[in-house]
Scaffold this motif. Structure first.
Motif, PDB file in Angstrom:
ATOM      1  N   LEU A 217       0.841  -1.204   0.000  1.00  0.00           N
ATOM      2  CA  LEU A 217       0.000   0.000   0.000  1.00  0.00           C
ATOM      3  C   LEU A 217       0.874   1.250   0.000  1.00  0.00           C
ATOM      4  CD1 LEU A 217      -2.489  -1.246   2.733  1.00  0.00           C
ATOM      5  CD2 LEU A 217      -2.925  -1.122   0.273  1.00  0.00           C
ATOM      6  N   LEU A 218       0.253   2.370  -0.300  1.00  0.00           N
ATOM      7  CA  LEU A 218       0.959   3.666  -0.304  1.00  0.00           C
ATOM      8  C   LEU A 218       0.240   4.618   0.652  1.00  0.00           C
ATOM      9  CD1 LEU A 218       1.391   4.222  -4.162  1.00  0.00           C
ATOM     10  CD2 LEU A 218       3.048   3.228  -2.576  1.00  0.00           C
ATOM     11  N   PRO A 219       0.891   5.713   1.013  1.00  0.00           N
ATOM     12  CA  PRO A 219       0.161   6.760   1.754  1.00  0.00           C
ATOM     13  C   PRO A 219      -0.918   7.371   0.849  1.00  0.00           C
ATOM     14  CG  PRO A 219       2.542   7.136   1.772  1.00  0.00           C
ATOM     15  CD  PRO A 219       2.307   6.033   0.802  1.00  0.00           C
ATOM     16  N   PHE A 220      -2.032   7.761   1.425  1.00  0.00           N
ATOM     17  CA  PHE A 220      -3.145   8.265   0.608  1.00  0.00           C
ATOM     18  C   PHE A 220      -2.957   9.740   0.244  1.00  0.00           C
ATOM     19  CE2 PHE A 220      -7.421  10.061   0.020  1.00  0.00           C
ATOM     20  CZ  PHE A 220      -7.820   9.261  -1.035  1.00  0.00           C
ATOM     21  N   PRO A 221      -2.915  10.061  -1.058  1.00  0.00           N
ATOM     22  CA  PRO A 221      -2.803  11.478  -1.457  1.00  0.00           C
ATOM     23  C   PRO A 221      -4.204  12.108  -1.385  1.00  0.00           C
ATOM     24  CG  PRO A 221      -2.694  10.038  -3.380  1.00  0.00           C
ATOM     25  CD  PRO A 221      -2.993   9.158  -2.220  1.00  0.00           C
ATOM     26  N   ALA A 222      -4.414  12.928  -0.393  1.00  0.00           N
ATOM     27  CA  ALA A 222      -5.787  13.353  -0.072  1.00  0.00           C
ATOM     28  C   ALA A 222      -6.343  14.432  -1.006  1.00  0.00           C
ATOM     29  CB  ALA A 222      -5.836  13.840   1.365  1.00  0.00           C
ATOM     30  N   TYR A 223      -5.484  15.079  -1.807  1.00  0.00           N
ATOM     31  CA  TYR A 223      -5.953  16.200  -2.622  1.00  0.00           C
ATOM     32  C   TYR A 223      -5.837  15.871  -4.100  1.00  0.00           C
ATOM     33  CZ  TYR A 223      -5.607  18.544   1.803  1.00  0.00           C
ATOM     34  OH  TYR A 223      -5.769  18.865   3.114  1.00  0.00           O
ATOM     35  N   ASN A 224      -6.835  16.283  -4.865  1.00  0.00           N
ATOM     36  CA  ASN A 224      -6.721  16.127  -6.322  1.00  0.00           C
ATOM     37  C   ASN A 224      -7.518  17.192  -7.047  1.00  0.00           C
ATOM     38  OD1 ASN A 224      -9.455  15.079  -6.989  1.00  0.00           O
ATOM     39  ND2 ASN A 224      -8.777  13.409  -5.647  1.00  0.00           N
ATOM     40  N   THR A 225      -7.111  17.411  -8.271  1.00  0.00           N
ATOM     41  CA  THR A 225      -7.841  18.334  -9.158  1.00  0.00           C
ATOM     42  C   THR A 225      -8.116  17.601 -10.458  1.00  0.00           C
ATOM     43  OG1 THR A 225      -6.702  20.240  -8.244  1.00  0.00           O
ATOM     44  CG2 THR A 225      -7.703  20.551 -10.380  1.00  0.00           C
ATOM     45  N   LEU A 226      -9.291  17.873 -11.004  1.00  0.00           N
ATOM     46  CA  LEU A 226      -9.678  17.180 -12.232  1.00  0.00           C
ATOM     47  C   LEU A 226     -10.035  18.198 -13.311  1.00  0.00           C
ATOM     48  CD1 LEU A 226     -10.240  14.289 -13.318  1.00  0.00           C
ATOM     49  CD2 LEU A 226     -12.612  14.606 -12.620  1.00  0.00           C
ATOM     50  N   LEU A 227      -9.435  18.016 -14.490  1.00  0.00           N
ATOM     51  CA  LEU A 227      -9.708  18.903 -15.628  1.00  0.00           C
ATOM     52  C   LEU A 227     -10.274  18.077 -16.768  1.00  0.00           C
ATOM     53  CD1 LEU A 227      -6.186  20.622 -15.896  1.00  0.00           C
ATOM     54  CD2 LEU A 227      -8.191  21.533 -14.719  1.00  0.00           C
ATOM     55  N   LEU A 228     -11.194  18.671 -17.495  1.00  0.00           N
ATOM     56  CA  LEU A 228     -11.674  18.026 -18.716  1.00  0.00           C
ATOM     57  C   LEU A 228     -11.374  18.966 -19.874  1.00  0.00           C
ATOM     58  CD1 LEU A 228     -13.128  15.609 -19.950  1.00  0.00           C
ATOM     59  CD2 LEU A 228     -15.289  16.742 -19.527  1.00  0.00           C
TER      60      LEU A 228
END
Ligand code: 2HG
Ligand code: ZN
Length: 466
Positions: A217-228
């Motif tokens: 497992l990995l540490p959870f990356p809590a932030y994200n941005t999504l572009l379309l």
């Protein structure tokens, strides 16, 4: 191989250690185990067994090995290459009741699970402890981790995080002869002999039955941005893909969708979306451990998009919009299948060759007169090509199309790729495997298969003939 059909005496043996409810013989139930998500294939088994203990799997395999009875392992049946279909009849061995998460271990960033655990359930459970399991195939809500291991399943996050293969440390496996082994050790490094763990991953249930999986497992990356991002030209969208990575950004998803896929998906799910914005789209996600790390990545991506004639960029401002964009992308596979008889290809090339692959697909569809919808994991160079029969004649479909598919695969090979990135070979891609393998490849694989499974009883006739 001289396979035997199951007899009353076989049933009596299985009843000696499995409860009646875990032995299925009813015709209608058997029919359900004769299908998966691959086109319209159907192969009914003689019997379905649902063991709950590794020892019982071992007894089944030892018995079937002795009596030459074919056994086909099955997870949730969401596969896309026919890998869990019992083509030689015999027994379907369903792992559906091996469905426990046995251990989540934060100090080692590891978990031990049974193969029947649903992918999304596992992701959610580890996330509760701030850990991350990245592989997330489109069917994550229903596919099992065992099936994911069998195919080394991928999904959108591979561009940054790799496929299932990269998270498997060790496996408990029941061999076709009934012996139970650990393929490795629960450690991050292992330089001890051949890597049997990785041999099992992606072997499509032809070498052994996985009964326990140790996962990294990995540490959870809590932030994200999504572009379309919408483009007029699919080629511009494809050319943009390597440019984003060249700008020093590794997105956590970099997905391609053509206009038809977006139209079908939004229509099927009544999603409000202006489908006239472009002829092709890139769905781009970046993730991070802090919010501040997101914007600099997005700024660089905007610069690259502008240089590649982007027509419109939509930033998902809230969770609902993120979910909407992901729903559009993840639903394409399923909605396309409702449109017509179809054949799905899982082409993969080196990322920078994606424009050339896309161009060639357009050429083939014009030359052979087929209609197709393309979508997939552009960041991995992995394009799903859904070829639709629509009004094509049966002759064109049955005789001409295989020629076009062969040419498509030859092109993939020429572009540094191969014929399946994540859906596997199973049954449906078998006829094309010679495009990428020479006779020596087949000999090596057949030799491995015979060593594991001398009577060829486990998932017979998959990937290659024995
Ligand atoms: C995807 O990326 C899947 O959407 C394909 O790999 C799903 O065709 C499908 O069912
Ligand atoms: Zn996919």
């Amino acid at each position: 191989m001289d396979y035997k059909t199951t007899k009353d005496s076989d049933l009596a043996y299985f009843k000696s250690f499995l409860t009646e409810s875990n032995i299925l013989t009813d015709k209608t139930t058997l029919e359900g185990y004769g299908k998966d998500h691959t086109e319209d294939l159907f192969f009914e088994p003689s019997l379905v067994l649902i063991p709950q203990l590794t020892q019982d799997v071992s007894k089944i395999m030892a018995y079937c090995h002795l009596h030459c009875i074919p056994v086909t392992p099955r997870g949730a049946g969401t596969g896309l290459s026919g890998g869990c279909l019992p083509v030689k009849k015999g027994i379907v061995l369903s792992l559906e009741k091996f469905n426990k998460i046995l251990k989540i271990d934060p100090s080692n960033y590891q978990a031990i699970v049974e193969p029947g655990v649903i992918n999304e359930h596992f992701q959610n459970e580890v996330q509760l402890q701030n850990m991350f399991y990245p592989p997330d195939p489109a069917s994550k809500g229903s596919c099992t981790l065992g099936g994911n291991v069998a195919h080394s399943s991928g999904g959108p996050r591979c561009v940054k995080y790799g496929t299932t293969r990269d998270y498997i440390l060790n496996l408990e496996v029941v061999l076709p002869t009934g012996e139970i082994i650990q393929t490795g050790a629960n450690v991050l490094k292992n330089s001890t002999g051949y890597n049997l763990t990785q041999l099992m991953v992606g072997s499509e249930g032809t070498l052994g039955i996985i009964t326990k999986i140790t996962i990294k497992l990995l540490p959870f990356p809590a932030y994200n941005t999504l572009l379309l991002a919408a483009f007029d030209s699919a080629l511009d969208a494809c050319k943009c893909v390597p440019a984003i990575l060249n700008a020093g950004i590794i997105p956590s998803a970099l997905e391609f969708m053509d206009k038809r896929g977006v139209e079908l998906s939004t229509k099927a799910h009544q999603i409000t979306f202006d489908t006239e914005q472009g002829n092709a789209y890139l769905l781009i996600e970046v993730d991070a451990f802090t919010n501040e790390n997101l914007m600099p990545q997005c700024e660089k991506i905007y610069e690259v998009l502008e240089k590649h004639n982007v027509k419109n960029i939509l930033l998902a401002e809230d969770t609902a919009t993120k979910e909407k964009f992901w729903k559009i992308r993840r639903s394409i596979g399923e909605v396309v299948k409702k449109l017509s008889i179809y054949k799905e290809e899982d082409t993969v090339v080196t990322r920078a060759n994606l424009p050339e692959l896309y161009d060639y697909i357009s050429y083939l569809s014009n030359t052979y007169g087929f209609d197709c919808i393309c979508y997939g994991h552009a960041g991995d160079g992995n394009l799903h090509v859904n070829i639709l029969k629509l009004k094509m004649s049966d002759d064109q479909w049955n005789i001409e199309l295989p020629k076009a598919i062969r040419l498509l695969f030859e092109k993939c090979k020429e572009l540094g790729g191969t014929i399946s990135g994540e859906h596997g070979i199973g049954l449906v891609q078998k006829p094309y495997l010679d495009v990428v393998f020479q006779p020596i490849h087949f000999q090596l694989m057949q030799g491995i298969k015979r060593t594991f499974d001398p009577h060829g009883i486990l998932n017979p006739d998959k990937i290659f003939n024995m």
